[in-house]
Scaffold this active site. Structure first.
Site, mmCIF file in Angstrom:
data_model
loop_
_atom_site.group_PDB
_atom_site.id
_atom_site.type_symbol
_atom_site.label_atom_id
_atom_site.label_comp_id
_atom_site.label_asym_id
_atom_site.label_seq_id
_atom_site.Cartn_x
_atom_site.Cartn_y
_atom_site.Cartn_z
ATOM 1 C CG ASP A 27 -38.139 0.093 10.733
ATOM 2 O OD1 ASP A 27 -37.279 -0.648 11.316
ATOM 3 O OD2 ASP A 27 -38.839 1.087 11.459
ATOM 4 C CG ASN A 75 -28.736 2.343 9.960
ATOM 5 O OD1 ASN A 75 -29.436 2.121 8.863
ATOM 6 N ND2 ASN A 75 -29.681 2.576 10.886
HETATM 7 C C1 FPP Z 1 -34.458 -1.958 9.561
HETATM 8 O O1 FPP Z 1 -34.582 -3.044 10.453
HETATM 9 C C2 FPP Z 1 -33.534 -2.157 8.701
HETATM 10 C C3 FPP Z 1 -32.254 -1.787 8.565
HETATM 11 C C4 FPP Z 1 -31.567 -0.762 9.637
HETATM 12 C C5 FPP Z 1 -31.373 -1.909 7.317
HETATM 13 C C6 FPP Z 1 -32.203 -2.524 6.205
HETATM 14 C C7 FPP Z 1 -31.487 -3.423 5.492
HETATM 15 C C8 FPP Z 1 -31.862 -4.542 5.017
HETATM 16 C C9 FPP Z 1 -33.024 -5.142 4.525
HETATM 17 C C10 FPP Z 1 -30.596 -5.416 4.392
HETATM 18 C C11 FPP Z 1 -29.946 -4.779 3.544
HETATM 19 C C12 FPP Z 1 -30.680 -4.533 1.988
HETATM 20 C C13 FPP Z 1 -29.804 -4.648 0.797
HETATM 21 C C14 FPP Z 1 -30.870 -4.393 -0.357
HETATM 22 C C15 FPP Z 1 -28.381 -4.933 0.827
HETATM 23 P P1 FPP Z 1 -33.911 -2.794 11.946
HETATM 24 O O2 FPP Z 1 -32.948 -3.159 12.308
HETATM 25 O O3 FPP Z 1 -34.105 -1.083 12.233
HETATM 26 O O4 FPP Z 1 -35.433 -3.258 12.630
HETATM 27 P P2 FPP Z 1 -35.823 -2.979 14.182
HETATM 28 O O5 FPP Z 1 -36.627 -1.726 14.018
HETATM 29 O O6 FPP Z 1 -36.947 -4.079 14.253
HETATM 30 O O7 FPP Z 1 -34.741 -3.000 15.283
#
Ligand code: FPP
Length: 250
Positions: A27, A75
């Protein structure tokens, strides 16, 4: 064990007490980008690079199962451009990582609802699963369009059907039966769950399987997470006493 298991000047990892299954909620990509005045996709892109490094490190250490929560069922409700960016990154990751998975003999498995993805991505996911299915050094599990509640519902529906058809008596229902209809029945429960970015939530991840999991929260945003911090979480885990609801007398 190799020196790579040592962590700075702190005690090194005990190779005999490794968590068998480590799960990670990656996250903080969005906040990482926002703090730098960059588009969210830049944070996700950096997040993929970090995921890549942690997979390699986990393999090097000897973790048997590593699950990364890469895309939740919820998501899909993000703005369309962000969803498309995440799908594109996922496709790039799988394509570029396949040779590494083969080289390092890492088996790949997806958990979640495959049918939610566009056909080209579905085929790619299945191809990576197929081409790595014989490997035994480590299993990398990507949770994609995954929801812990959806997984429990999936199992409940299958079990209700068995009962309705007279194939299962309610009193014969076991933990094993419930798991049999999960996405990946052989996956052991996570021993350690890591969540980055300072949030202290489970967010619909592995709801049934987390019953006795050790939880590790760090305020580090996922794009800043390092191999050293991964080792730190593992060492922290090794310093805990797991009782599984029992009492150990000395
Ligand atoms: C959280 O950050 C992350 C996600 C919703 C997706 C996680 C995805 C990746 C790390 C990339 C894909 C990974 C692979 C291995 C293909 P957020 O957007 O919720 O962050 P925030 O809470 O700060 O907005």
């Amino acid at each position: 064990m190799s020196l790579s298991l040592s962590f700075g000047s702190s005690p090194s990892l005990d190779p005999y007490r490794l968590p068998r299954h480590v799960a990670i909620i990656m996250d903080g990509n969005g906040r990482w980008a926002k703090r730098r005045g960059l588009p969210r996709v830049v944070g996700h892109r950096r997040g993929v690079e970090v995921a890549r490094k942690i997979v390699i490190k986990a393999r090097e250490i000897g973790i048997a199962y590593l699950t990364l929560f890469a895309f939740s069922k919820e998501n899909w409700q993000r703005p369309q451009t962000e969803v498309l960016n995440l799908l594109k990154l996922l496709e790039e990751y799988l394509k570029s990582e396949l040779p590494t998975l083969i080289d390092k003999e890492i088996r790949f498995k997806m958990i979640g609802d495959l049918e939610d993805f566009p056909e080209s991505l579905r085929e790619l996911i299945l191809r990576v699963e197929r081409e790595t299915s014989a490997f035994t050094k480590m299993t990398l599990v990507l949770a994609l369009s995954y929801s812990g509640r959806a997984e429990i519902f999936k199992s409940l529906r299958a079990i209700a059907e068995l009962v309705q058809k007279g194939l299962l008596a309610p009193q014969d229902l076991t933990d094993e039966t419930i798991r049999k209809y999960f996405y990946f029945p052989e996956l052991p429960d996570p021993d350690l769950l890591i969540r980055t970015s300072g949030e202290h939530r489970i967010s619909n991840f592995f709801l049934y399987q987390l019953a006795y999991t050790e939880l590790y929260f760090t305020s580090t945003l996922w794009p800043d997470f390092t191999e050293d911090e991964f080792l730190k979480a593992l060492i922290d885990y090794q310093n805990r006493e797991r009782r599984f609801g029992k009492i150990y007398e000395f």
